[in-house]
Design a protein around this motif. Structure first.
Motif, mmCIF file in Angstrom:
data_model
loop_
_atom_site.group_PDB
_atom_site.id
_atom_site.type_symbol
_atom_site.label_atom_id
_atom_site.label_comp_id
_atom_site.label_asym_id
_atom_site.label_seq_id
_atom_site.Cartn_x
_atom_site.Cartn_y
_atom_site.Cartn_z
ATOM 1 N N GLY A 27 -4.124 3.570 0.188
ATOM 2 C CA GLY A 27 -3.090 2.596 -0.090
ATOM 3 C C GLY A 27 -1.892 2.956 0.682
ATOM 4 N N ALA A 31 1.294 0.581 1.754
ATOM 5 C CA ALA A 31 2.470 0.955 1.052
ATOM 6 C C ALA A 31 3.575 1.756 1.800
ATOM 7 C CB ALA A 31 2.278 1.334 -0.359
ATOM 8 N N SER A 38 3.179 1.511 -5.808
ATOM 9 C CA SER A 38 2.096 0.746 -6.057
ATOM 10 C C SER A 38 1.102 1.545 -7.098
ATOM 11 C CB SER A 38 1.194 0.971 -4.636
ATOM 12 O OG SER A 38 1.863 0.473 -3.525
ATOM 13 N N ILE A 194 3.633 -2.883 -1.286
ATOM 14 C CA ILE A 194 3.460 -2.357 -2.576
ATOM 15 C C ILE A 194 2.117 -2.987 -3.207
ATOM 16 C CG2 ILE A 194 4.532 -2.026 -4.746
ATOM 17 C CD1 ILE A 194 7.134 -1.752 -3.539
ATOM 18 N N ALA A 198 -1.453 -1.492 -3.994
ATOM 19 C CA ALA A 198 -1.749 -1.418 -5.515
ATOM 20 C C ALA A 198 -3.258 -1.807 -5.504
ATOM 21 C CB ALA A 198 -0.868 -2.237 -6.264
#
Length: 230
Positions: A27, A31, A38, A194, A198
């Motif tokens: 991620g 992010a 996240s 974000i 996530a």
């Protein structure tokens, strides 16, 4: 099984160590420095889902778990398809995780005892599969207790590493990573980064619902089922 044992089934299925190493870190490509935000975002989503599952588990205590909820809420066919789908997913997940374990064991023991990488990754993979077979053969109680031991060891290791990283960071620790300040990846700036991060963080929590199928095997679940039958 007890509440603690059922809880650790979910923890072991989530595999927080593997999730942090192979899911959460992915991620960061979306992010950026706001990856911790996240993770919190994904955790809140999982919390809402877990509350819903908990409410369903109180009323539908069948050992089938999610498929029983769908069958009771919609149609038996939906539960049937979900049950078989879940079985196929686990059938595919076991060998893939065994290969992952073997691939991690191989480099760690290469050259030890005169065995090369190829031999060690095979030993690691077969050991993983063998442990799963033994745990299933000896029943839910044995399997959950082994899960408690392995899960506790994993949590302790993760806590030690986490504390060490926070202490090592020193003055560089900042709460701004929990907001959009550091979500500066091209094309994924701000809240969009974000949310995109996530998606991968959520993968690290997958398995938190694994305790639900044990509702009929848990002490509280057995008592509730007997009351319903009476």
């Amino acid at each position: 099984v007890t509440l603690g044992e059922a809880t650790f089934v979910s923890i072991a299925t989530m595999a927080p160590g593997v999730g942090a190493a192979f899911a959460v870190i992915a991620g960061a490509g979306f992010a950026g420095g706001a990856l911790p935000a996240s993770v919190v975002f994904a955790l809140l989503g999982c919390l809402f889902v877990a509350i819903s599952i908990g409410q369903l588990a109180k009323r539908v205590t069948s050992a089938a778990g999610m498929s029983s909820y769908l069958a009771a809420a919609f149609h038996g066919g939906a539960g049937f398809l979900t049950g078989w789908g879940t079985l196929l997913v686990y059938a595919a997940a076991l060998p893939s995780l065994a290969l992952l374990v073997g691939n991690m064991v191989g480099p760690s023991f290469t050259g030890a005892m005169g065995l090369g990488y190829t031999a060690w990754w095979i030993i690691g993979a077969l050991t993983c599969i063998g442990l799963a077979v033994v745990m299933n053969y000896l029943g839910a109680q044995f399997g959950t207790r082994v899960g408690m031991l392995l899960g506790a060891a994993e949590i302790i290791v993760m806590l030690v590493i986490s504390v060490w990283m926070i202490v090592a960071a020193g003055d560089r620790n900042t709460l701004s990573v929990f907001w959009t300040t550091h979500a500066d990846v091209d094309g994924f700036g701000g809240i969009s980064g974000i949310i995109a991060g996530a998606v991968y963080a959520f993968l690290a929590f997958i398995g938190f619902d694994a305790a639900a199928p044990l509702g009929e095997e848990a002490r509280g679940g057995l008592q509730h089922t007997r009351k319903q039958r009476d």
